[in-house]
Design a protein around this motif. Structure first.
Motif, PDB file in Angstrom:
ATOM      1  N   ARG A   1     -10.250 -14.889 -39.020  1.00  0.00           N
ATOM      2  CA  ARG A   1     -10.141 -15.490 -40.345  1.00  0.00           C
ATOM      3  C   ARG A   1     -11.058 -16.613 -40.477  1.00  0.00           C
ATOM      4  O   ARG A   1     -11.233 -17.488 -39.427  1.00  0.00           O
ATOM      5  CB  ARG A   1      -8.602 -16.076 -40.323  1.00  0.00           C
ATOM      6  CG  ARG A   1      -8.211 -16.673 -41.662  1.00  0.00           C
ATOM      7  CD  ARG A   1      -6.531 -16.617 -41.694  1.00  0.00           C
ATOM      8  NE  ARG A   1      -6.167 -17.828 -41.131  1.00  0.00           N
ATOM      9  CZ  ARG A   1      -5.871 -19.124 -41.696  1.00  0.00           C
ATOM     10  NH1 ARG A   1      -6.495 -19.329 -42.911  1.00  0.00           N
ATOM     11  NH2 ARG A   1      -5.512 -20.236 -40.771  1.00  0.00           N
ATOM     12  N   ASP A   2     -11.423 -16.786 -41.604  1.00  0.00           N
ATOM     13  CA  ASP A   2     -12.422 -17.737 -42.032  1.00  0.00           C
ATOM     14  C   ASP A   2     -13.779 -17.854 -40.974  1.00  0.00           C
ATOM     15  O   ASP A   2     -14.432 -18.554 -40.972  1.00  0.00           O
ATOM     16  CB  ASP A   2     -12.127 -19.319 -42.032  1.00  0.00           C
ATOM     17  CG  ASP A   2     -11.635 -19.763 -43.247  1.00  0.00           C
ATOM     18  OD1 ASP A   2     -12.073 -19.314 -44.285  1.00  0.00           O
ATOM     19  OD2 ASP A   2     -11.084 -20.916 -42.979  1.00  0.00           O
TER      20      ASP A   2
ATOM     21  N   LYS B   1     -17.712 -16.342 -40.068  1.00  0.00           N
ATOM     22  CA  LYS B   1     -19.016 -16.190 -40.808  1.00  0.00           C
ATOM     23  C   LYS B   1     -20.143 -15.241 -39.869  1.00  0.00           C
ATOM     24  O   LYS B   1     -19.990 -15.486 -38.605  1.00  0.00           O
ATOM     25  CB  LYS B   1     -19.600 -17.390 -41.167  1.00  0.00           C
ATOM     26  CG  LYS B   1     -19.695 -18.421 -40.119  1.00  0.00           C
ATOM     27  CD  LYS B   1     -20.007 -19.728 -40.670  1.00  0.00           C
ATOM     28  CE  LYS B   1     -20.293 -20.736 -39.658  1.00  0.00           C
ATOM     29  NZ  LYS B   1     -20.515 -22.068 -40.043  1.00  0.00           N
TER      30      LYS B   1
ATOM     31  N   THR C   1     -14.836  -9.841 -42.341  1.00  0.00           N
ATOM     32  CA  THR C   1     -13.528  -9.508 -42.592  1.00  0.00           C
ATOM     33  C   THR C   1     -12.765 -10.558 -43.150  1.00  0.00           C
ATOM     34  O   THR C   1     -13.010 -11.736 -43.037  1.00  0.00           O
ATOM     35  CB  THR C   1     -12.960  -9.239 -41.116  1.00  0.00           C
ATOM     36  OG1 THR C   1     -13.547  -8.315 -40.376  1.00  0.00           O
ATOM     37  CG2 THR C   1     -11.431  -9.001 -41.114  1.00  0.00           C
ATOM     38  N   GLU C   2     -11.953 -10.068 -44.138  1.00  0.00           N
ATOM     39  CA  GLU C   2     -11.036 -11.044 -44.804  1.00  0.00           C
ATOM     40  C   GLU C   2      -9.825 -11.110 -44.402  1.00  0.00           C
ATOM     41  O   GLU C   2      -9.196  -9.981 -44.400  1.00  0.00           O
ATOM     42  CB  GLU C   2     -11.303 -10.880 -46.257  1.00  0.00           C
ATOM     43  CG  GLU C   2     -10.759 -12.190 -47.301  1.00  0.00           C
ATOM     44  CD  GLU C   2     -10.962 -11.943 -48.728  1.00  0.00           C
ATOM     45  OE1 GLU C   2     -10.428 -12.747 -49.247  1.00  0.00           O
ATOM     46  OE2 GLU C   2     -11.559 -10.775 -49.153  1.00  0.00           O
ATOM     47  N   ARG C   3      -8.959 -12.242 -44.107  1.00  0.00           N
ATOM     48  CA  ARG C   3      -7.697 -12.104 -43.718  1.00  0.00           C
ATOM     49  C   ARG C   3      -6.919 -13.119 -44.570  1.00  0.00           C
ATOM     50  O   ARG C   3      -7.479 -14.184 -44.800  1.00  0.00           O
ATOM     51  CB  ARG C   3      -7.770 -12.495 -41.971  1.00  0.00           C
ATOM     52  CG  ARG C   3      -8.346 -11.555 -41.280  1.00  0.00           C
ATOM     53  CD  ARG C   3      -8.212 -11.655 -39.752  1.00  0.00           C
ATOM     54  NE  ARG C   3      -8.669 -10.879 -38.921  1.00  0.00           N
ATOM     55  CZ  ARG C   3      -7.899  -9.939 -38.194  1.00  0.00           C
ATOM     56  NH1 ARG C   3      -6.648 -10.069 -38.310  1.00  0.00           N
ATOM     57  NH2 ARG C   3      -8.527  -8.958 -37.333  1.00  0.00           N
ATOM     58  N   ASP C   4      -5.657 -12.894 -44.564  1.00  0.00           N
ATOM     59  CA  ASP C   4      -4.719 -13.953 -45.266  1.00  0.00           C
ATOM     60  C   ASP C   4      -4.296 -15.224 -44.113  1.00  0.00           C
ATOM     61  O   ASP C   4      -4.812 -14.898 -42.791  1.00  0.00           O
ATOM     62  CB  ASP C   4      -3.682 -13.455 -45.822  1.00  0.00           C
ATOM     63  CG  ASP C   4      -2.723 -12.543 -45.045  1.00  0.00           C
ATOM     64  OD1 ASP C   4      -2.598 -12.692 -43.870  1.00  0.00           O
ATOM     65  OD2 ASP C   4      -1.883 -11.809 -45.547  1.00  0.00           O
TER      66      ASP C   4
ATOM     67  N   GLU D   1      -9.705  -7.193 -45.958  1.00  0.00           N
ATOM     68  CA  GLU D   1     -10.532  -6.259 -46.442  1.00  0.00           C
ATOM     69  C   GLU D   1     -11.765  -6.406 -45.166  1.00  0.00           C
ATOM     70  O   GLU D   1     -11.672  -7.263 -44.711  1.00  0.00           O
ATOM     71  CB  GLU D   1     -11.175  -6.684 -47.491  1.00  0.00           C
ATOM     72  CG  GLU D   1     -12.292  -5.544 -48.279  1.00  0.00           C
ATOM     73  CD  GLU D   1     -12.482  -5.605 -49.474  1.00  0.00           C
ATOM     74  OE1 GLU D   1     -12.912  -4.723 -50.322  1.00  0.00           O
ATOM     75  OE2 GLU D   1     -11.812  -6.626 -50.429  1.00  0.00           O
TER      76      GLU D   1
ATOM     77  N   LYS E   1     -19.439 -15.066 -45.292  1.00  0.00           N
ATOM     78  CA  LYS E   1     -17.764 -14.714 -45.060  1.00  0.00           C
ATOM     79  C   LYS E   1     -17.533 -13.997 -46.254  1.00  0.00           C
ATOM     80  O   LYS E   1     -18.060 -14.047 -47.262  1.00  0.00           O
ATOM     81  CB  LYS E   1     -17.146 -16.104 -44.964  1.00  0.00           C
ATOM     82  CG  LYS E   1     -16.861 -17.089 -45.867  1.00  0.00           C
ATOM     83  CD  LYS E   1     -16.047 -18.259 -45.431  1.00  0.00           C
ATOM     84  CE  LYS E   1     -15.814 -19.235 -46.557  1.00  0.00           C
ATOM     85  NZ  LYS E   1     -14.963 -20.140 -46.165  1.00  0.00           N
ATOM     86  N   LEU E   2     -16.489 -13.318 -46.167  1.00  0.00           N
ATOM     87  CA  LEU E   2     -15.896 -12.378 -46.985  1.00  0.00           C
ATOM     88  C   LEU E   2     -14.850 -13.178 -47.996  1.00  0.00           C
ATOM     89  O   LEU E   2     -13.746 -13.644 -47.292  1.00  0.00           O
ATOM     90  CB  LEU E   2     -15.331 -11.239 -46.791  1.00  0.00           C
ATOM     91  CG  LEU E   2     -14.971  -9.898 -47.422  1.00  0.00           C
ATOM     92  CD1 LEU E   2     -16.316  -9.453 -48.356  1.00  0.00           C
ATOM     93  CD2 LEU E   2     -14.476  -8.769 -46.544  1.00  0.00           C
ATOM     94  N   VAL E   3     -15.149 -13.350 -49.250  1.00  0.00           N
ATOM     95  CA  VAL E   3     -14.026 -13.845 -49.958  1.00  0.00           C
ATOM     96  C   VAL E   3     -13.827 -13.033 -51.205  1.00  0.00           C
ATOM     97  O   VAL E   3     -14.698 -12.655 -51.948  1.00  0.00           O
ATOM     98  CB  VAL E   3     -14.674 -15.393 -50.664  1.00  0.00           C
ATOM     99  CG1 VAL E   3     -13.644 -15.997 -51.503  1.00  0.00           C
ATOM    100  CG2 VAL E   3     -14.861 -16.237 -49.391  1.00  0.00           C
TER     101      VAL E   3
END
Length: 112
Positions: free
Chosen positions: A60-61, A63, A75-78, A85, A103-105
């Motif tokens: 998560r978070d 880069k 990878t994008e995580r909650d 995703e 990073k993926l946003v």
């Protein structure tokens, strides 16, 4: 090379080498033709500077960055670490710039 733990680091040099790290703010770096760097921790980073190489992050978070011609996997995580995703991007020097962390946003590669 591999590392585990808080702010750990792993690096590898040489053709087809691999570096992997896991842990809070960990880092993985690889140099060499067809090498790979991957990182799985919270706010971790992966970078790859060899030709035809890949840098992948799964935390998560997290880069990643590479040079032109390399691929980055983001990878994008909650907040509960559920995967939202995963996407791969070619570092082309235009849409995805070299030597810039991303990073993926919201499904898009964003400069970190």
């Amino acid at each position: 090379a591999s590392s585990t733990g808080y702010q750990s680091a792993a690096s590898s040099t040489g053709d087809q080498s691999a570096a992997s790290s896991t842990g809070y703010q960990s880092a993985a770096s690889s140099t060499g033709y067809q090498s790979a760097a991957s990182s799985t921790g919270y706010r971790s980073a992966a970078s790859s500077t060899g030709e035809e190489s890949i840098a992948a992050v799964f935390g998560r978070d997290a880069k990643a960055k590479g040079i032109v011609g390399n691929w980055i996997v983001l990878t994008e995580r909650d907040i509960n670490w559920h995967i939202l995703e995963v996407k791969a991007f070619l570092v082309d020097g235009k849409k995805v710039k070299a030597d810039t962390f991303y990073k993926l946003v919201a499904g898009k590669a964003v400069a970190a």
